[in-house]
Design a protein around this motif. Structure first.
Motif, PDB file in Angstrom:
ATOM      1  N   THR A   1       0.741  33.026 -62.351  1.00  0.00           N
ATOM      2  CA  THR A   1       0.107  33.976 -61.247  1.00  0.00           C
ATOM      3  C   THR A   1      -1.257  34.266 -61.625  1.00  0.00           C
ATOM      4  N   ALA A   2      -1.476  34.905 -63.257  1.00  0.00           N
ATOM      5  CA  ALA A   2      -2.952  34.875 -63.500  1.00  0.00           C
ATOM      6  C   ALA A   2      -3.795  33.485 -63.081  1.00  0.00           C
ATOM      7  N   LEU A   3      -3.497  32.327 -63.402  1.00  0.00           N
ATOM      8  CA  LEU A   3      -4.402  31.370 -62.876  1.00  0.00           C
ATOM      9  C   LEU A   3      -4.403  31.160 -61.146  1.00  0.00           C
ATOM     10  N   PHE A   4      -3.412  31.068 -60.616  1.00  0.00           N
ATOM     11  CA  PHE A   4      -3.375  31.069 -59.223  1.00  0.00           C
ATOM     12  C   PHE A   4      -4.205  32.109 -58.576  1.00  0.00           C
ATOM     13  N   TRP A   5      -4.072  33.286 -59.135  1.00  0.00           N
ATOM     14  CA  TRP A   5      -4.792  34.494 -58.408  1.00  0.00           C
ATOM     15  C   TRP A   5      -6.175  34.545 -58.738  1.00  0.00           C
ATOM     16  N   ALA A   6      -6.602  33.872 -59.906  1.00  0.00           N
ATOM     17  CA  ALA A   6      -8.026  33.918 -60.157  1.00  0.00           C
ATOM     18  C   ALA A   6      -8.682  32.696 -59.337  1.00  0.00           C
ATOM     19  N   PHE A   7      -7.861  31.664 -59.006  1.00  0.00           N
ATOM     20  CA  PHE A   7      -8.600  30.597 -58.399  1.00  0.00           C
ATOM     21  C   PHE A   7      -8.609  30.901 -56.902  1.00  0.00           C
ATOM     22  N   SER A   8      -7.703  31.696 -56.451  1.00  0.00           N
ATOM     23  CA  SER A   8      -7.606  31.916 -55.205  1.00  0.00           C
ATOM     24  C   SER A   8      -8.390  33.109 -54.613  1.00  0.00           C
ATOM     25  N   HIS A   9      -9.058  33.771 -55.370  1.00  0.00           N
ATOM     26  CA  HIS A   9      -9.714  35.198 -55.182  1.00  0.00           C
ATOM     27  C   HIS A   9     -10.888  34.476 -54.607  1.00  0.00           C
ATOM     28  N   LEU A  10     -11.062  34.531 -53.434  1.00  0.00           N
ATOM     29  CA  LEU A  10     -12.433  34.092 -52.636  1.00  0.00           C
ATOM     30  C   LEU A  10     -12.952  35.013 -52.001  1.00  0.00           C
ATOM     31  N   ASN A  11     -14.295  35.243 -51.940  1.00  0.00           N
ATOM     32  CA  ASN A  11     -15.081  36.026 -51.144  1.00  0.00           C
ATOM     33  C   ASN A  11     -14.518  37.372 -50.735  1.00  0.00           C
ATOM     34  N   ASP A  12     -14.002  38.151 -51.879  1.00  0.00           N
ATOM     35  CA  ASP A  12     -13.625  39.347 -51.752  1.00  0.00           C
ATOM     36  C   ASP A  12     -14.257  40.186 -52.659  1.00  0.00           C
ATOM     37  N   PRO A  13     -15.291  40.741 -52.518  1.00  0.00           N
ATOM     38  CA  PRO A  13     -16.102  41.485 -53.137  1.00  0.00           C
ATOM     39  C   PRO A  13     -15.839  42.995 -53.493  1.00  0.00           C
ATOM     40  N   PHE A  14     -14.860  43.784 -52.867  1.00  0.00           N
ATOM     41  CA  PHE A  14     -14.260  44.974 -53.308  1.00  0.00           C
ATOM     42  C   PHE A  14     -13.897  45.054 -54.896  1.00  0.00           C
TER      43      PHE A  14
END
Length: 311
Positions: free
Chosen positions: A87-100
């Motif tokens: 989860t830690a890995l997947f969420w880090a890589f999937s966090h795209l263009n969400d600057p809040f």
């Protein structure tokens, strides 16, 4: 007898029932749905359009990461820790263009929880880029954004963990501050054993009231990514243990559930042997579509037939 009948706290009972922590996970269905999404995004000419956004897929299919992690933890299955790290890995890589600012805090918490400093560094690098965007100068939606008190806390903890946190001071310029966690910061260098139990009880209640169990307003959704896992508090105590500082004994019922455990590290997770992660990573690198069977075959060729391939 229902699994939640042994707990007296109404919100703990409600969380177990709503989030079905005692239910099994249909891994086959989850893998099928994940692959079908992959096929849709890489069909024909779509692969050229979606190639740089395939990492966003890693945040899909929660039964393959955070839901599986929490359910297996509740059920006493140590395989849960692999899913927490995934989860830690997947969420880090999937966090795209969400600057809040708030939106990257769960990823930071999960990464610290499994002690993946490389993932923390990646997330902080993304945070630097987000905070440098023009919106943070000209758009009131960003300049006046609300910040969860636990978001300030995770940035404080990362710095105490011993990592350089290039965004901590800027993050602190937004929102209203540490709120209920101010005392943790103020008394960091003192003994936490001296802090009255009522304070820790209030922090546990704060967590339970942030699980969207009594409404869906913003303040009631602070901890929905963590569920019954009091990760923000476990991370406080994890950092203190690393620094040789004392931790309190928490008597609140939340800490008597299976969800208040520290991860067993190493978890056994290896992204090099994760079929889902490799499917996305190799597609992006080679700009071609793969089948699941092709990825599995490649991993067996590279790491041996007996490798602990993770699906």
């Amino acid at each position: 007898m229902p699994a939640n009948s042994s707990y007296s706290h109404r919100l703990i009972q409600k969380a177990i029932k709503r989030y079905e922590y005692d239910e099994g996970i249909d891994h086959d269905k989850g893998r099928e749905e994940f692959y079908n999404t992959y096929l849709f995004r890489t069909e024909g000419k779509k692969i050229k359009t979606h190639i740089n956004y395939l990492c966003g897929m890693l945040g899909d299919g929660p039964e393959g990461n955070h839901i599986a992690a929490k359910n297996l933890l509740f059920q006493g299955n140590d395989n849960c820790w692999k899913y927490f790290e995934r989860t830690a890995l997947f969420w880090a890589f999937s966090h795209l263009n969400d600057p809040f600012i708030d939106h990257i805090a769960p990823q930071l918490n999960y990464a610290l929880f499994v002690e993946r400093e490389d993932i923390l560094a990646l997330l902080l690098e993304k945070s630097v880029q987000y905070l440098a965007r023009e919106e943070y100068v000209s758009d009131k939606e960003y300049t006046d954004q609300e910040i969860y008190s636990s978001t300030y806390l995770i940035h404080f903890l990362i710095e105490k963990w011993g990592m350089d946190n290039p965004v901590k001071e800027k993050v602190m310029q937004y929102g209203k501050g540490l709120g209920i966690y101010q005392r943790i910061v103020d008394e960091w260098d003192n003994s936490f054993q001296e802090i009255e139990q009522d304070y820790w009880d209030r922090l546990c209640e704060h967590h339970l009231n942030g699980l969207s169990l009594t409404g869906s307003t913003r303040e009631k959704e602070e901890f929905i990514y963590y569920g019954l896992v009091p990760m923000e508090l476990l991370n406080v105590f994890k950092v203190r243990k690393k620094l040789g500082l004392d931790v309190p004994e928490i008597k609140h019922e939340l800490f008597h559930t299976p969800m208040a455990k520290y991860p067993k590290l190493p978890t056994g997770y290896n992204e090099e042997l994760d079929v889902r992660f490799q499917l996305i990573e190799r597609t992006i690198k080679e700009k071609k579509r793969f089948t699941i069977e092709e990825i599995i075959s490649q991993l067996k060729d590279e790491y041996g037939e007996g490798s602990d391939i993770f699906y």
